[in-house]
Design a protein around this motif. Structure first.
Motif, PDB file in Angstrom:
ATOM      1  N   ARG A  41       0.831  -1.218   0.000  1.00  0.00           N
ATOM      2  CA  ARG A  41       0.000   0.000   0.000  1.00  0.00           C
ATOM      3  C   ARG A  41       0.858   1.258   0.000  1.00  0.00           C
ATOM      4  O   ARG A  41       0.348   2.358  -0.120  1.00  0.00           O
ATOM      5  CB  ARG A  41      -0.904   0.039   1.244  1.00  0.00           C
ATOM      6  CG  ARG A  41      -2.114  -0.834   1.154  1.00  0.00           C
ATOM      7  CD  ARG A  41      -2.922  -0.819   2.459  1.00  0.00           C
ATOM      8  NE  ARG A  41      -3.718   0.365   2.683  1.00  0.00           N
ATOM      9  CZ  ARG A  41      -4.878   0.632   2.088  1.00  0.00           C
ATOM     10  NH1 ARG A  41      -5.368  -0.198   1.203  1.00  0.00           N
ATOM     11  NH2 ARG A  41      -5.546   1.728   2.376  1.00  0.00           N
ATOM     12  N   GLY A  42       2.174   1.091   0.195  1.00  0.00           N
ATOM     13  CA  GLY A  42       3.071   2.249   0.206  1.00  0.00           C
ATOM     14  C   GLY A  42       3.244   2.875   1.570  1.00  0.00           C
ATOM     15  O   GLY A  42       3.691   4.012   1.687  1.00  0.00           O
ATOM     16  N   LEU A  43       2.906   2.128   2.624  1.00  0.00           N
ATOM     17  CA  LEU A  43       3.053   2.679   3.967  1.00  0.00           C
ATOM     18  C   LEU A  43       4.492   2.569   4.446  1.00  0.00           C
ATOM     19  O   LEU A  43       5.242   1.681   4.041  1.00  0.00           O
ATOM     20  CB  LEU A  43       2.121   1.973   4.948  1.00  0.00           C
ATOM     21  CG  LEU A  43       0.626   2.104   4.658  1.00  0.00           C
ATOM     22  CD1 LEU A  43      -0.189   1.510   5.792  1.00  0.00           C
ATOM     23  CD2 LEU A  43       0.223   3.544   4.424  1.00  0.00           C
ATOM     24  N   ALA A  44       4.853   3.461   5.334  1.00  0.00           N
ATOM     25  CA  ALA A  44       6.222   3.545   5.851  1.00  0.00           C
ATOM     26  C   ALA A  44       6.417   2.603   7.040  1.00  0.00           C
ATOM     27  O   ALA A  44       6.867   3.002   8.110  1.00  0.00           O
ATOM     28  CB  ALA A  44       6.549   4.975   6.242  1.00  0.00           C
ATOM     29  N   VAL A  45       6.109   1.348   6.837  1.00  0.00           N
ATOM     30  CA  VAL A  45       6.328   0.331   7.868  1.00  0.00           C
ATOM     31  C   VAL A  45       7.836   0.172   8.052  1.00  0.00           C
ATOM     32  O   VAL A  45       8.602   0.334   7.102  1.00  0.00           O
ATOM     33  CB  VAL A  45       5.688  -1.015   7.432  1.00  0.00           C
ATOM     34  CG1 VAL A  45       5.943  -2.106   8.439  1.00  0.00           C
ATOM     35  CG2 VAL A  45       4.202  -0.839   7.207  1.00  0.00           C
ATOM     36  N   ALA A  46       8.277  -0.123   9.260  1.00  0.00           N
ATOM     37  CA  ALA A  46       9.700  -0.290   9.537  1.00  0.00           C
ATOM     38  C   ALA A  46      10.339  -1.224   8.510  1.00  0.00           C
ATOM     39  O   ALA A  46       9.732  -2.220   8.097  1.00  0.00           O
ATOM     40  CB  ALA A  46       9.900  -0.842  10.946  1.00  0.00           C
ATOM     41  N   VAL A  80      -3.355   5.596   9.098  1.00  0.00           N
ATOM     42  CA  VAL A  80      -3.301   6.861   9.832  1.00  0.00           C
ATOM     43  C   VAL A  80      -1.998   6.984  10.629  1.00  0.00           C
ATOM     44  O   VAL A  80      -1.294   7.981  10.544  1.00  0.00           O
ATOM     45  CB  VAL A  80      -4.517   6.980  10.782  1.00  0.00           C
ATOM     46  CG1 VAL A  80      -4.383   8.190  11.689  1.00  0.00           C
ATOM     47  CG2 VAL A  80      -5.801   7.043   9.975  1.00  0.00           C
ATOM     48  N   ASP A  81      -1.671   5.967  11.400  1.00  0.00           N
ATOM     49  CA  ASP A  81      -0.533   6.045  12.328  1.00  0.00           C
ATOM     50  C   ASP A  81       0.819   5.944  11.635  1.00  0.00           C
ATOM     51  O   ASP A  81       1.753   6.654  11.991  1.00  0.00           O
ATOM     52  CB  ASP A  81      -0.610   4.939  13.387  1.00  0.00           C
ATOM     53  CG  ASP A  81      -1.764   5.127  14.352  1.00  0.00           C
ATOM     54  OD1 ASP A  81      -2.443   6.172  14.286  1.00  0.00           O
ATOM     55  OD2 ASP A  81      -1.989   4.222  15.169  1.00  0.00           O
ATOM     56  N   VAL A  82       0.936   5.050  10.689  1.00  0.00           N
ATOM     57  CA  VAL A  82       2.227   4.791  10.056  1.00  0.00           C
ATOM     58  C   VAL A  82       2.478   5.792   8.943  1.00  0.00           C
ATOM     59  O   VAL A  82       3.578   6.308   8.793  1.00  0.00           O
ATOM     60  CB  VAL A  82       2.301   3.340   9.522  1.00  0.00           C
ATOM     61  CG1 VAL A  82       3.603   3.100   8.788  1.00  0.00           C
ATOM     62  CG2 VAL A  82       2.140   2.350  10.669  1.00  0.00           C
ATOM     63  N   GLY A  83       1.465   6.077   8.156  1.00  0.00           N
ATOM     64  CA  GLY A  83       1.626   7.030   7.064  1.00  0.00           C
ATOM     65  C   GLY A  83       2.278   6.405   5.844  1.00  0.00           C
ATOM     66  O   GLY A  83       2.691   5.250   5.845  1.00  0.00           O
ATOM     67  N   ARG A  84       2.376   7.204   4.821  1.00  0.00           N
ATOM     68  CA  ARG A  84       2.881   6.719   3.543  1.00  0.00           C
ATOM     69  C   ARG A  84       4.363   7.002   3.409  1.00  0.00           C
ATOM     70  O   ARG A  84       4.885   7.943   3.983  1.00  0.00           O
ATOM     71  CB  ARG A  84       2.127   7.397   2.409  1.00  0.00           C
ATOM     72  CG  ARG A  84       0.651   7.023   2.429  1.00  0.00           C
ATOM     73  CD  ARG A  84      -0.142   7.825   1.478  1.00  0.00           C
ATOM     74  NE  ARG A  84       0.073   7.338   0.121  1.00  0.00           N
ATOM     75  CZ  ARG A  84      -0.580   7.798  -0.907  1.00  0.00           C
ATOM     76  NH1 ARG A  84      -1.465   8.745  -0.770  1.00  0.00           N
ATOM     77  NH2 ARG A  84      -0.345   7.312  -2.114  1.00  0.00           N
ATOM     78  N   ARG A  85       5.000   6.195   2.599  1.00  0.00           N
ATOM     79  CA  ARG A  85       6.385   6.471   2.231  1.00  0.00           C
ATOM     80  C   ARG A  85       6.409   7.806   1.501  1.00  0.00           C
ATOM     81  O   ARG A  85       5.468   8.159   0.786  1.00  0.00           O
ATOM     82  CB  ARG A  85       6.939   5.387   1.301  1.00  0.00           C
ATOM     83  CG  ARG A  85       7.181   4.086   2.001  1.00  0.00           C
ATOM     84  CD  ARG A  85       8.632   3.975   2.394  1.00  0.00           C
ATOM     85  NE  ARG A  85       8.853   2.658   2.942  1.00  0.00           N
ATOM     86  CZ  ARG A  85       9.491   2.448   4.066  1.00  0.00           C
ATOM     87  NH1 ARG A  85       9.995   3.421   4.745  1.00  0.00           N
ATOM     88  NH2 ARG A  85       9.667   1.221   4.501  1.00  0.00           N
ATOM     89  N   VAL A  86       7.469   8.501   1.669  1.00  0.00           N
ATOM     90  CA  VAL A  86       7.622   9.804   1.031  1.00  0.00           C
ATOM     91  C   VAL A  86       7.918   9.613  -0.450  1.00  0.00           C
ATOM     92  O   VAL A  86       8.677   8.730  -0.837  1.00  0.00           O
ATOM     93  CB  VAL A  86       8.777  10.570   1.719  1.00  0.00           C
ATOM     94  CG1 VAL A  86       9.118  11.831   0.973  1.00  0.00           C
ATOM     95  CG2 VAL A  86       8.414  10.863   3.158  1.00  0.00           C
ATOM     96  N   HIS A  87       7.291  10.457  -1.265  1.00  0.00           N
ATOM     97  CA  HIS A  87       7.549  10.440  -2.703  1.00  0.00           C
ATOM     98  C   HIS A  87       7.726  11.878  -3.163  1.00  0.00           C
ATOM     99  O   HIS A  87       6.819  12.697  -3.010  1.00  0.00           O
ATOM    100  CB  HIS A  87       6.394   9.787  -3.465  1.00  0.00           C
ATOM    101  CG  HIS A  87       6.617   9.761  -4.940  1.00  0.00           C
ATOM    102  ND1 HIS A  87       7.404   8.813  -5.546  1.00  0.00           N
ATOM    103  CD2 HIS A  87       6.193  10.581  -5.919  1.00  0.00           C
ATOM    104  CE1 HIS A  87       7.441   9.047  -6.851  1.00  0.00           C
ATOM    105  NE2 HIS A  87       6.715  10.117  -7.102  1.00  0.00           N
ATOM    106  N   VAL A  88       8.902  12.196  -3.675  1.00  0.00           N
ATOM    107  CA  VAL A  88       9.177  13.533  -4.189  1.00  0.00           C
ATOM    108  C   VAL A  88       8.689  13.590  -5.633  1.00  0.00           C
ATOM    109  O   VAL A  88       9.075  12.756  -6.457  1.00  0.00           O
ATOM    110  CB  VAL A  88      10.692  13.855  -4.101  1.00  0.00           C
ATOM    111  CG1 VAL A  88      10.980  15.221  -4.710  1.00  0.00           C
ATOM    112  CG2 VAL A  88      11.163  13.784  -2.659  1.00  0.00           C
ATOM    113  N   ASP A  89       7.865  14.573  -5.919  1.00  0.00           N
ATOM    114  CA  ASP A  89       7.356  14.759  -7.279  1.00  0.00           C
ATOM    115  C   ASP A  89       8.364  15.543  -8.109  1.00  0.00           C
ATOM    116  O   ASP A  89       9.214  16.260  -7.582  1.00  0.00           O
ATOM    117  CB  ASP A  89       6.028  15.517  -7.248  1.00  0.00           C
ATOM    118  CG  ASP A  89       4.917  14.704  -6.620  1.00  0.00           C
ATOM    119  OD1 ASP A  89       4.877  13.477  -6.855  1.00  0.00           O
ATOM    120  OD2 ASP A  89       4.104  15.286  -5.895  1.00  0.00           O
TER     121      ASP A  89
END
Length: 175
Positions: A41-46, A80-89
């Motif tokens: 899903r693209g979440l910033a899981v460890a 909500v808690d973990v959030g998405r991985r960062v993606h620079v446009d």
């Protein structure tokens, strides 16, 4: 003229889903499966699998009633808690995407912990990397650019050698 940022797609809706777990092994197995799904899903899981399993395992236990886990609630909570991985446009050279993303994520963590100076510095490094039309091939090369100092150059070399930045890994594994 400035480029308009590309809007990010919203995360897909979460279908209602439950899972039956009848012991610690089943809970761990569910947490491992959910980590994989959340990463998709693209979440910033460890990044560390064990740390990620523990992180998501906590959510599994929160949404467990008897032997039933509300999987949809776990996923929504992680969204909500973990959030998405960062993606620079608007990264000019696709080879620099991962590096620009890593520095932007570092900036976000620094802002989150209250170090606005490091956050601003890493944001500038990310933006400068994103502007480059050719691949960044070394920290030494990058340090010739404005806003990129020795410490950032060392992190660039670390990323180019391993695909990771230790400081970023530490932040991800501590959340």
């Amino acid at each position: 003229p400035a480029k308009k940022p590309t809007p990010r797609k919203a995360l897909p809706e979460v279908e209602e889903e439950t899972a039956e777990v009848d012991g610690k092994e089943a809970i761990n197995a569910l947490a491992v499966r959910l980590v994989a799904r959340l990463r998709e899903r693209g979440l910033a899981v460890a990044d560390d699998d064990d740390a990620a399993r523990k992180q998501i395992g906590g959510y599994v236990m929160t949404h467990k009633r008897g032997t039933t886990v509300d999987v949809a609630a776990v996923i929504r909570q992680a969204d909500v808690d973990v959030g998405r991985r960062v993606h620079v446009d608007n990264v000019e050279c696709p080879d620099n995407q991962g590096l620009a993303n890593a520095f932007k994520e570092l900036a976000n963590y620094e802002f989150k912990v209250g170090d606005k100076f490091k956050g601003a510095a890493y944001s500038k490094v990310s933006a400068k990397i994103a502007e480059q039309t050719a691949p960044v091939t070394s920290g030494k090369e990058a340090s010739k650019l404005p806003t990129i100092g020795k410490a950032s150059a060392a992190k660039i070399d670390e990323f180019l050698a391993s695909g990771k930045i230790e400081k970023l890994q530490d932040y991800r594994n501590s959340t």
